[in-house]
Design a protein around this motif. Sequence first.
Motif, mmCIF file in Angstrom:
data_model
loop_
_atom_site.group_PDB
_atom_site.id
_atom_site.type_symbol
_atom_site.label_atom_id
_atom_site.label_comp_id
_atom_site.label_asym_id
_atom_site.label_seq_id
_atom_site.Cartn_x
_atom_site.Cartn_y
_atom_site.Cartn_z
ATOM 1 N N LEU A 1 -1.097 -16.621 -3.948
ATOM 2 C CA LEU A 1 -2.077 -16.144 -3.779
ATOM 3 C C LEU A 1 -2.779 -15.223 -5.089
ATOM 4 C CD1 LEU A 1 -1.453 -15.702 -0.137
ATOM 5 C CD2 LEU A 1 -2.117 -17.413 -1.122
ATOM 6 N N GLY A 2 -2.666 -14.834 -6.075
ATOM 7 C CA GLY A 2 -3.333 -14.345 -6.835
ATOM 8 C C GLY A 2 -2.847 -13.102 -6.778
ATOM 9 N N ALA A 3 -2.165 -12.294 -6.885
ATOM 10 C CA ALA A 3 -1.685 -10.799 -6.565
ATOM 11 C C ALA A 3 -1.245 -10.769 -7.622
ATOM 12 C CB ALA A 3 -1.054 -10.356 -5.649
ATOM 13 N N SER A 4 -1.549 -8.833 -8.807
ATOM 14 C CA SER A 4 -1.272 -8.698 -9.606
ATOM 15 C C SER A 4 -0.051 -7.959 -9.569
ATOM 16 C CB SER A 4 -2.238 -7.192 -10.110
ATOM 17 O OG SER A 4 -3.019 -6.967 -10.194
ATOM 18 N N ALA A 5 1.080 -7.995 -10.852
ATOM 19 C CA ALA A 5 1.922 -7.098 -10.388
ATOM 20 C C ALA A 5 1.627 -5.437 -9.844
ATOM 21 C CB ALA A 5 2.820 -6.910 -12.243
ATOM 22 N N ALA A 6 0.539 -4.973 -10.806
ATOM 23 C CA ALA A 6 0.017 -3.372 -10.259
ATOM 24 C C ALA A 6 0.015 -3.560 -8.967
ATOM 25 C CB ALA A 6 -0.990 -2.878 -11.568
ATOM 26 N N GLN A 7 -0.348 -4.647 -8.157
ATOM 27 C CA GLN A 7 -0.628 -4.204 -6.420
ATOM 28 C C GLN A 7 0.456 -4.432 -5.600
ATOM 29 O OE1 GLN A 7 -3.731 -8.054 -6.380
ATOM 30 N NE2 GLN A 7 -5.241 -6.947 -6.224
ATOM 31 N N ILE A 8 1.324 -4.959 -6.585
ATOM 32 C CA ILE A 8 2.323 -5.942 -5.479
ATOM 33 C C ILE A 8 3.986 -4.491 -5.722
ATOM 34 C CG2 ILE A 8 4.600 -6.815 -5.781
ATOM 35 C CD1 ILE A 8 3.231 -8.968 -6.489
ATOM 36 N N ILE A 9 3.265 -3.862 -7.027
ATOM 37 C CA ILE A 9 4.485 -2.680 -6.941
ATOM 38 C C ILE A 9 3.415 -1.514 -6.368
ATOM 39 C CG2 ILE A 9 4.412 -0.461 -8.248
ATOM 40 C CD1 ILE A 9 5.043 -2.640 -10.719
ATOM 41 N N VAL A 10 2.034 -1.153 -5.828
ATOM 42 C CA VAL A 10 1.702 -0.242 -5.258
ATOM 43 C C VAL A 10 2.090 -0.784 -4.353
ATOM 44 C CG1 VAL A 10 -0.855 0.442 -4.492
ATOM 45 C CG2 VAL A 10 -0.190 0.211 -6.621
ATOM 46 N N LEU A 11 1.767 -1.501 -3.500
ATOM 47 C CA LEU A 11 2.757 -2.190 -1.882
ATOM 48 C C LEU A 11 3.458 -1.622 -1.845
ATOM 49 C CD1 LEU A 11 2.002 -4.107 0.668
ATOM 50 C CD2 LEU A 11 2.824 -6.093 -1.101
ATOM 51 N N LEU A 12 4.782 -2.075 -2.550
ATOM 52 C CA LEU A 12 5.850 -1.649 -2.370
ATOM 53 C C LEU A 12 6.495 -0.285 -2.295
ATOM 54 C CD1 LEU A 12 7.729 -5.199 -3.788
ATOM 55 C CD2 LEU A 12 7.516 -4.961 -2.165
ATOM 56 N N SER A 13 5.755 0.224 -3.311
ATOM 57 C CA SER A 13 6.462 1.558 -3.156
ATOM 58 C C SER A 13 4.908 2.351 -2.150
ATOM 59 C CB SER A 13 5.853 2.203 -4.840
ATOM 60 O OG SER A 13 4.978 1.649 -5.271
ATOM 61 N N ALA A 14 4.397 2.292 -2.201
ATOM 62 C CA ALA A 14 3.843 3.306 -0.938
ATOM 63 C C ALA A 14 3.959 3.515 -0.164
ATOM 64 C CB ALA A 14 2.198 2.519 -0.323
ATOM 65 N N GLY A 15 4.926 3.252 0.331
ATOM 66 C CA GLY A 15 5.932 4.008 2.196
ATOM 67 C C GLY A 15 6.922 4.663 1.882
ATOM 68 N N PHE A 16 7.113 4.763 0.373
ATOM 69 C CA PHE A 16 8.691 5.186 -0.019
ATOM 70 C C PHE A 16 7.473 6.186 -0.759
ATOM 71 C CE2 PHE A 16 11.025 0.900 -0.317
ATOM 72 C CZ PHE A 16 11.881 2.105 0.380
ATOM 73 N N VAL A 17 6.787 6.278 -1.553
ATOM 74 C CA VAL A 17 6.078 7.793 -1.906
ATOM 75 C C VAL A 17 5.401 8.555 -0.982
ATOM 76 C CG1 VAL A 17 4.236 7.949 -2.992
ATOM 77 C CG2 VAL A 17 5.400 6.389 -3.751
ATOM 78 N N LYS A 18 4.843 8.305 0.446
ATOM 79 C CA LYS A 18 4.428 8.570 1.786
ATOM 80 C C LYS A 18 6.147 9.613 2.042
ATOM 81 C CE LYS A 18 0.971 5.384 2.989
ATOM 82 N NZ LYS A 18 0.934 4.653 4.037
ATOM 83 N N MET A 19 6.982 9.364 1.948
ATOM 84 C CA MET A 19 8.009 9.298 2.549
ATOM 85 C C MET A 19 8.906 10.774 1.587
ATOM 86 S SD MET A 19 10.824 6.497 4.018
ATOM 87 C CE MET A 19 10.967 6.230 2.914
ATOM 88 N N ILE A 20 8.348 10.204 0.524
ATOM 89 C CA ILE A 20 8.543 11.877 -0.423
ATOM 90 C C ILE A 20 8.114 13.035 -0.177
ATOM 91 C CG2 ILE A 20 8.467 12.855 -2.601
ATOM 92 C CD1 ILE A 20 9.766 9.403 -3.553
ATOM 93 N N LEU A 21 6.498 12.585 0.001
ATOM 94 C CA LEU A 21 5.505 13.904 0.268
ATOM 95 C C LEU A 21 5.886 14.179 1.488
ATOM 96 C CD1 LEU A 21 2.563 11.562 -1.589
ATOM 97 C CD2 LEU A 21 3.639 13.532 -2.350
ATOM 98 N N ILE A 22 6.194 13.564 2.406
ATOM 99 C CA ILE A 22 6.396 14.048 3.924
ATOM 100 C C ILE A 22 7.390 15.020 4.424
ATOM 101 C CG2 ILE A 22 7.252 13.370 6.280
ATOM 102 C CD1 ILE A 22 4.956 11.285 6.109
ATOM 103 N N ALA A 23 8.643 14.133 2.944
ATOM 104 C CA ALA A 23 9.548 15.398 2.453
ATOM 105 C C ALA A 23 9.943 16.489 2.431
ATOM 106 C CB ALA A 23 11.319 14.104 2.276
#
Length: 192
Positions: A106-128
């Motif tokens: 549908l046209g998503a760039s690699a950077a958008q996909i990386i942000v989509l996949l990694s956002a939850g993990f980065v939030k978990m690291i910051l909460i931890a």
Amino acid sequence: MPVAPLVLAYDPAEIKVLSVKVDENAEKAHIEASLAGIWKRLHPRESFVYSWYEAQLYEDYAEDGDQRFTGVIVFIVFLIAGMGLLGMVTYTTEQRISEVGIRKVLGASAAQIIVLLSAGFVKMILIASVIALPLGYFLGGLFLNLFTYHVSLGPGVFLRCLTSLLLTGLSAIGIQTYRTAMRNPADTLRSE
């Protein structure tokens, strides 16, 4: 333990170690030779064993051994944590591989996909980190208060810990999400 007063008693029958005060400017080699000669004359069948006080203190209280051991332990902890995080990221990205393929079509760039996949993990690291840093400060302070003479915990220690944690986490997350984002969507959607 605090430094307590010390009493030295003189009992020649119990002497096992003899401390000799020498002048700062005296030649160490000359003193060693003189003491060895006197020792050989008084105790010919026993070897002369000696050490200089500064060297003995350095060997007894040098921090290198403790720092190396602690460094190895910290490295092992970060390695295990990084491998666990990499495993979680790998599992999650494999579960979402078809979603990534559809988003790429549908046209998503690699950077958008990386942000989509990694956002939850980065939030978990910051909460931890928000939970662990104050807890570490409190428990570290309690541990250090067991010692009479101790260093104080400053923000630099925790900043280095947070930086190391973020670098380890972001590298583990970034590698796997980049690999997933760069996959060909035709290969992933073919099986659907």
